[in-house]
Motif scaffolding. Sequence first.
Motif, PDB file in Angstrom:
ATOM      1  N   TRP A  19      66.769 -64.961  17.016  1.00 19.36           N
ATOM      2  CA  TRP A  19      65.579 -65.797  17.204  1.00 19.36           C
ATOM      3  C   TRP A  19      64.720 -65.719  15.938  1.00 19.36           C
ATOM      4  CZ3 TRP A  19      61.224 -64.036  21.070  1.00 19.36           C
ATOM      5  CH2 TRP A  19      60.153 -64.940  21.011  1.00 19.36           C
ATOM      6  N   CYS A  20      64.589 -66.866  15.262  1.00 19.57           N
ATOM      7  CA  CYS A  20      63.742 -66.930  14.062  1.00 19.57           C
ATOM      8  C   CYS A  20      62.282 -67.001  14.508  1.00 19.57           C
ATOM      9  CB  CYS A  20      64.097 -68.161  13.242  1.00 19.57           C
ATOM     10  SG  CYS A  20      63.034 -68.411  11.806  1.00 19.57           S
ATOM     11  N   SER A  50      61.091 -74.622  15.512  1.00 18.20           N
ATOM     12  CA  SER A  50      62.004 -74.294  16.610  1.00 18.20           C
ATOM     13  C   SER A  50      62.781 -75.532  17.029  1.00 18.20           C
ATOM     14  CB  SER A  50      61.224 -73.756  17.805  1.00 18.20           C
ATOM     15  OG  SER A  50      60.501 -74.810  18.430  1.00 18.20           O
ATOM     16  N   ARG A  54      64.552 -58.736   8.883  1.00 18.84           N
ATOM     17  CA  ARG A  54      64.465 -59.873   7.966  1.00 18.84           C
ATOM     18  C   ARG A  54      65.881 -60.221   7.514  1.00 18.84           C
ATOM     19  NH1 ARG A  54      60.471 -62.623   5.562  1.00 18.84           N
ATOM     20  NH2 ARG A  54      60.690 -63.337   3.399  1.00 18.84           N
ATOM     21  N   ALA A  62      59.835 -73.444   8.713  1.00 25.05           N
ATOM     22  CA  ALA A  62      60.851 -73.441   9.745  1.00 25.05           C
ATOM     23  C   ALA A  62      60.209 -73.890  11.055  1.00 25.05           C
ATOM     24  CB  ALA A  62      61.435 -72.040   9.903  1.00 25.05           C
ATOM     25  N   ARG A  65      69.244 -66.834   6.684  1.00 29.46           N
ATOM     26  CA  ARG A  65      70.052 -67.658   7.578  1.00 29.46           C
ATOM     27  C   ARG A  65      69.593 -69.104   7.483  1.00 29.46           C
ATOM     28  NH1 ARG A  65      72.670 -65.023  11.904  1.00 29.46           N
ATOM     29  NH2 ARG A  65      72.470 -66.932  13.139  1.00 29.46           N
ATOM     30  N   SER A  96      59.472 -66.413  12.298  1.00 35.00           N
ATOM     31  CA  SER A  96      58.483 -66.588  11.226  1.00 35.00           C
ATOM     32  C   SER A  96      58.298 -68.068  10.910  1.00 35.00           C
ATOM     33  CB  SER A  96      58.901 -65.830   9.971  1.00 35.00           C
ATOM     34  OG  SER A  96      60.267 -66.024   9.678  1.00 35.00           O
ATOM     35  N   GLN A 146      63.928 -65.242   6.597  1.00 33.17           N
ATOM     36  CA  GLN A 146      63.001 -65.310   7.720  1.00 33.17           C
ATOM     37  C   GLN A 146      63.084 -64.012   8.514  1.00 33.17           C
ATOM     38  OE1 GLN A 146      60.995 -67.917   8.225  1.00 33.17           O
ATOM     39  NE2 GLN A 146      61.909 -69.442   6.865  1.00 33.17           N
ATOM     40  N   TRP A 147      62.136 -63.859   9.429  1.00 36.94           N
ATOM     41  CA  TRP A 147      62.148 -62.728  10.352  1.00 36.94           C
ATOM     42  C   TRP A 147      62.863 -63.145  11.628  1.00 36.94           C
ATOM     43  CZ3 TRP A 147      60.660 -57.862   9.167  1.00 36.94           C
ATOM     44  CH2 TRP A 147      59.846 -57.689   8.028  1.00 36.94           C
ATOM     45  N   TYR A 148      63.718 -62.252  12.137  1.00 31.77           N
ATOM     46  CA  TYR A 148      64.522 -62.546  13.320  1.00 31.77           C
ATOM     47  C   TYR A 148      64.395 -61.430  14.346  1.00 31.77           C
ATOM     48  CZ  TYR A 148      66.743 -66.299  10.721  1.00 31.77           C
ATOM     49  OH  TYR A 148      66.959 -67.450  10.018  1.00 31.77           O
ATOM     50  N   VAL A 180      67.915 -72.408   8.976  1.00 31.19           N
ATOM     51  CA  VAL A 180      66.890 -72.734   9.968  1.00 31.19           C
ATOM     52  C   VAL A 180      66.672 -74.239   9.980  1.00 31.19           C
ATOM     53  CG1 VAL A 180      65.700 -70.530   9.701  1.00 31.19           C
ATOM     54  CG2 VAL A 180      65.015 -72.468   8.272  1.00 31.19           C
TER      55      VAL A 180
END
Length: 882
Positions: free
Chosen positions: A411-412, A185, A169, A183, A172, A414, A369-371, A174
């Motif tokens: 890579w995000c 892509s 986590r 968030a 950053r 979440s 976020q989770w990465y 996004v």
Amino acid sequence: MTELAKTFDPAEIESRWYAHWEGQGLFRPARDEAVPFTIVMPPPNVTGSLHIGHALDVTLQDILVRHARLQGKDALWVVGTDHAGIATQMVVERRLDAEQKKRTDFTREEFIERVWDWKRESGGQITQQLRRLGASCDWANERFTMDEGFSKAVTHVFVELHKRGLLYRDKRLVNWDPHFQTAISDLEVETREVQGKFWTLRYPLADGAAEDGITHIEVATTRPETMLADMAVAVHPDDERYTALIGRMVALPITGRQVPIVADEHADPELGSGAVKITPGHDFNDYEVGKRAGYKAGEMLNMLDGAGRIVQCGGIPEELLGLDRFEARKRVVELIEAEGALVKVEDRTIATPYGDRSGVVIEPWLTDQWYVDAATLAKPAIEAVKSGAIRIVPETWAKTWFNWLENIQPWCVSRQLWWGHRIPAWFDTAGEIYVAETEKEAKALAPGKTLRRDDDVLDTWFSSALWPFATLGWPEQSAELTRHYPNDVLVSGFDILFFWDARMAMQGIEFMGEVPWKTLYLHGLVRDANGQKMSKSKGNTVDPLGLIDRFGADALRFTMAAMESQGRDIKLDEKRVEGYRNFATKLWNAARFLQGNGVGASGSIAAPQATLPVNRWIIGEVVETLAKLDRALADLRFDEAANTIYQFAWATFCDWYVELVKGAFDDETRAVAAWAFDQILVMLHPLMPFITEELWHAMGERPYDLIAAQWPAPEAAIDSLASTRVKSLIAVVDGVRTLRAEMNIPWTAELSPRIVRSSAPLEQVGDVIALMGLFNPQLQRMAKLGNPTEASDVPLNSAQIDVNGVTIAFPLGDAIDLDAERSRLEKAISAVEKDRDSLAARLANPAFAERAKPEAVEKARADHDARAAEAERLSAALARLG
């Protein structure tokens, strides 16, 4: 044998045969001992409907899997749909809007149940549409990225990546969608050119003028409201104008907050003032500058909430708080202007990011976020292509693969949604995180603590990255997994090379220890007939279902294959689809002709015995065609495969063989014709499955359906003498027909061939004389030629053709008015050359090439080439008259 209707009707045939294939389980026949062949379909969104890109992608896959099935392989084509987080949630929320309800009127569990209700009622429409295209998938084992088994795999991967230190986590920047408040892509961001403004602002030095008298620095921005969260002004370290100012402070307008002047190569001395404002919490480039300046992510200012409204981040006036970002922009400009800090405003076209589904401007936003540590996972994927473990076709895409993976960012994974795989992480009251596959396991990690589960769900690309192995039963070591992983081929659009293909490679290697597929085939985009990218706003989209309704699925499929040339986009012209519908009709009529001459189903896979040259020739043509087709399919040259079977079926068999044997159907010819037509049906089946299956059964009783037949194995040699003779016969007939057409020679006029002795060595002349004698009945019937005679030279007023280096002349005195024909040809040549030269002059004009639309230039070039070819053709016809 079933008598065929006079008219070919694809609609009735397609629905009947697809239901039969699927109902009989023929898409996955039991072949446990056979060589496995595996392909996975990129899972379309459960909300989706068939578009022309799907039609291309699925057609190419179906060609490969049908071909493998005909080769006797255990062909598995994995199919399923993606839960499509944002898209599906949006669809359901729109339904709630119609009921005057909102998502927040429900608990999370209640809303998710609403989504499942929608999925049961309306989801998966695209799977029915895929069937209309002829997709021969393993529907009996259809998967969904949120079915129980797949969800188990997704959770397991998340927890394992976290255990291995590859998932964490972090705070950053996004891409943030203020409408959906999540968030998104990069793939869900579309850039639009919009008319905007460029504001130049004046930031005064905080501690007075510099020694050289400078009192302020000017910066320019397209988003003046972000100055509320500025944390620095950057100048290039080599820009002598500002060297003495590095390290000093400027005071921001409106807030008065002081920020430093920093040196960073991001500032370009050639652009504007050479100084740039740095807002690391709201700009991706500025985020990197901020990090280099020593700011930690937690220290970067964030002036917006999730809905894009102004929040306090240091000295912001009360009147701005709570304003929408665009309302705030207007007020910030007014306040800056009132301070005298607005230098100028310019009109500017600005590339602006929009959410492809929400339609709102995307905001770079600083959030937790989770990465996934993509850089670490990327290394084996890079090596897999370098070593050849993964073959990328076309090879040119390998460079793109390396460029992206060698420079990959975290890579995000979440998303702030309710629909999706909920992240298996729990927080205690102190903010500590516990990652586990179940809540019970999480509580075991935090005994006695109150836990709250993370509200976020996983990016859909995270789950679809597991598609090649999670669909086969992983994490259980199933027999299917052992047998069908790795897959053989992945067919994909190049536009998801990073989002899906590379991530599958990373996850497959990490969790399976092997690449997910041996070959990655990347096709281009389908564009309109003018080469323009299709879009709803342009009104140039093409509905594949509409094309199927009008021309049949076989015609659309053949078009997709015939136009798929490695490395190139497809310009889809409806006339091509219509042309391949005509090809299907040609086959239909050929079958009816054969039936009318007593030709039925062949009882042999090997070629029949034959003595007649025309029959030995067609057997050899089948052998050559099969070899070309096998090479094309092995090399994934779909266009070559389509062209090979098209030329053989249309020109060689239907146009020439059928005509050559017309009126001469003996037992040998019937056997050879039946066998050759069967070979056409089998070779063509992967591309045009419906009409071939229908004709397969119409020609006679069969022990099996065509879909389960055996790929051709002629076990025959090519008879070079028969081939040479028949090809020479065809050259004579073709030459005479062209001559008649170009010179207006009536078909009622019989021509007397004169074989010119002086035109070639005696042996060659003798061969042509023997040829014309051998095939005299065919030449009389097909070209209306009299008996050949020899001549020492070309007779006066004769037209000529060349066959194998031998001149054959045809005196025309009694057939046409020679003077009138010469006059006609001369006038036609003059007109065509005038058009040709005019087009050449236009193309040579630099102004035309620079100002005209590309499609106009391309059309002019094509018209010029056509006129030039026509001029050559007419000139050759005139020359023939002597």
